[in-house]
Write an enzyme that holds these catalytic residues in place. Structure first.
Site, PDB file in Angstrom:
ATOM      1  CB  CYS A   1      -9.477 -35.162 -53.143  1.00 13.48           C
ATOM      2  SG  CYS A   1      -8.235 -35.682 -52.040  1.00 13.48           S
TER       3      CYS A   1
ATOM      4  CG  HIS B   1       8.371 -39.711 -22.126  1.00  9.88           C
ATOM      5  ND1 HIS B   1       7.388 -38.923 -21.896  1.00  9.88           N
ATOM      6  CD2 HIS B   1       9.388 -39.222 -21.838  1.00  9.88           C
ATOM      7  CE1 HIS B   1       7.878 -37.859 -21.235  1.00  9.88           C
ATOM      8  NE2 HIS B   1       8.947 -37.991 -21.370  1.00  9.88           N
TER       9      HIS B   1
ATOM     10  CB  ALA C   1     -14.131 -30.014 -42.677  1.00 12.53           C
TER      11      ALA C   1
END
Length: 479
Positions: free
Chosen positions: A43, A458, A198
């Site tokens: 990883c 928002h 992926a």
């Protein structure tokens, strides 16, 4: 306790192994990690992190070409492949150094070499013979070497490697695995990617953005086979709009190598065609590293290339555990980390929840990004559930429009009877960051009512999440 005696020995220093070691040390165990190549595992060194560095370079390069759309001017953008790769490798090195620091901080012993379980409670370690792309990597300062080591608990965290199919064997020159794909000596003008999971689509996205002619071949009818069909179809449309050629329901029958190219014979739709490319990436999945570590000798059960475990990392042999990729899908770093913590906490006797694979999110860092958690619509219906489906396109989101990223889709799946959130699936800008909101919601057993009553700020991309929930119940506001 003798110098070669530990409470827990972990074989493998990847994300599962090193996180398990740190948690075990926090719980008061004397811990050692046996590693043969790189602390941080695939990883940090050859997967998640360095590929994201490459993809970040591609993303910035993409925006250079889109500068005019933002009222900016960038003249003749270009790139330096060597510098891109060096940045990626430098970041991998930084991650490796970080794990060494964490081991020192938590008083975790490193044992350097190839480890093998000789009997329950004991491993032998021999000097490493080779590295991923060359000679063995030098041992970290202070690491122990070859010898025999004992522990009441042995955790196998040996990870996985690229799957190799007959006739498609990588040669590291013209047919690559992800190791060579992230460390190229030169940039290929054309590329054939076998597999659209992926790994396949991330490299397809990177090389296409940087200017290669890219073709993706997938044997199944759908690209991104583990994703919801709507999201996969949306992503395919975006990839093809970018110029990536995609063949589904297609099998690569053979590869014929020439001096500077590879010709693939592809069987698709009852016909045969050929595609010639400068390089080929084999991205047909990964397989667990279960060989040559002594599992057979002590009777650990394996199935289809991975170790069989319960939800706590326990194998059928007392005192031996397995976590991460070697313990089966989903083969993701964050799943490995969670398994590692769960495993050592269970060894300590703490009250812990078994791993729920349905709540493990998946993220793919192509352009557009893809992220998901829980059941797909098809899986939910296979289970006989009556469902409510919500969909919201990013074109209805003000932040997405302001970013110049209006192409996206958020899809939510609810149990029609109970309101339980069964799954969430997204494609678009920054959805790999958004998905965690749905993961938390599922972990807290949130219903649609609670999500509707939650205030989303928002303008943010996260508003697409709430709108998708509202759409599932006929209350969507901005579409």
């Amino acid at each position: 306790m003798a110098d070669n005696q530990f409470d827990i020995i972990i074989i493998g220093g990847g994300p599962g192994g090193y996180v398990a070691a740190i948690r075990a040390a926090q719980l008061g165990f004397k811990v050692a990690v046996a590693e043969r190549e790189h602390l941080g595992g695939i990883c940090s060194n050859w997967g998640c992190i360095p590929t994201k560095a490459l993809l970040r370079s591609a993303e910035v390069y993409h925006y250079f070409h889109q500068a005019k759309n933002y009222g900016l001017a960038v003249e003749k953008p270009s790139f330096d492949l060597k510098a891109i790769v060096q940045r990626s490798r430098g970041i991998a090195g930084q991650m490796n150094t970080g794990v060494q620091f964490l081991f020192k901080k938590n008083k975790i012993t490193t044992i350097w070499g190839d480890a093998k379980i000789t009997k329950v409670g004991e491993i032998t370690v021999t000097a490493p013979t080779k590295g991923v792309l060359g000679p063995p990597v030098e041992a970290p300062k202070g690491a122990l070497g070859a010898g025999t080591y004992k522990a009441a608990h042995i955790i196998v965290a040996t990870g996985a490697r690229p799957r190799v199919l007959p006739g498609l064997e990588p040669d590291k020159k013209q047919v690559w695995t992800y190791f060579e794909a992230m460390n190229p000596e030169s940039f290929p003008k054309s590329l054939l990617v076998i597999g659209s999971g992926a790994i396949g689509v991330e490299f397809a996205s990177f090389y296409k953005t940087m200017g290669a002619d890219v073709t993706v071949v997938e044997v199944l009818p759908q690209i991104l086979p583990v994703e919801d069909a709507d999201i996969a179809a949306f992503a395919r449309k975006q990839f093809e709009k970018q110029g990536i050629k995609i063949l589904t329901g297609a099998k690569v029958a053979k590869l014929d190598k020439a001096k500077d190219s590879v010709t693939a014979t592809i069987e698709v739709g009852g016909k045969t065609e050929t595609i010639t490319a400068e390089k080929v990436i084999s991205a047909v999945g990964v397989v667990g590293n279960i060989e040559n570590i002594g599992l057979e000798a002590v009777g650990v059960k394996t199935d289809r290339g991975v170790v069989v475990t319960d939800g706590y990392g326990r194998t059928n042999v007392k005192g031996i555990y397995a976590i991460g990729d070697v313990a089966g899908p989903p083969m993701l770093a964050h799943k490995a980390e969670h398994e590692g913590v769960t495993c050592v906490e269970a060894i300590k006797g703490l009250k812990v929840h078994a791993l729920d694979k349905n709540k493990v999110p998946g993220c793919t860092y192509c352009h557009p990004q893809i992220a998901s958690v829980g059941l797909t619509e098809a899986k939910a219906k296979e289970q006989g559930r009556e469902v409510k489906i919500g969909r919201f396109p990013f074109i209805g989101n003000g932040k997405a429009i302001a970013l110049g990223e209006p192409e996206g889709l958020c899809k939510t799946i609810f149990d029609a009877k109970t309101g339980e959130l069964l799954g969430a699936h997204l494609s678009g800008a920054e959805v790999t960051e958004l998905i965690q909101g749905f993961v938390v919601a599922m972990n807290c057993e949130t219903t649609e009512e609670e999500l509707m009553h939650t205030i989303f700020p928002h303008p943010t991309l996260s508003e697409t999440m709430k709108e998708s929930v509202l759409d599932a119940y006929g209350r969507v506001l901005n579409m």
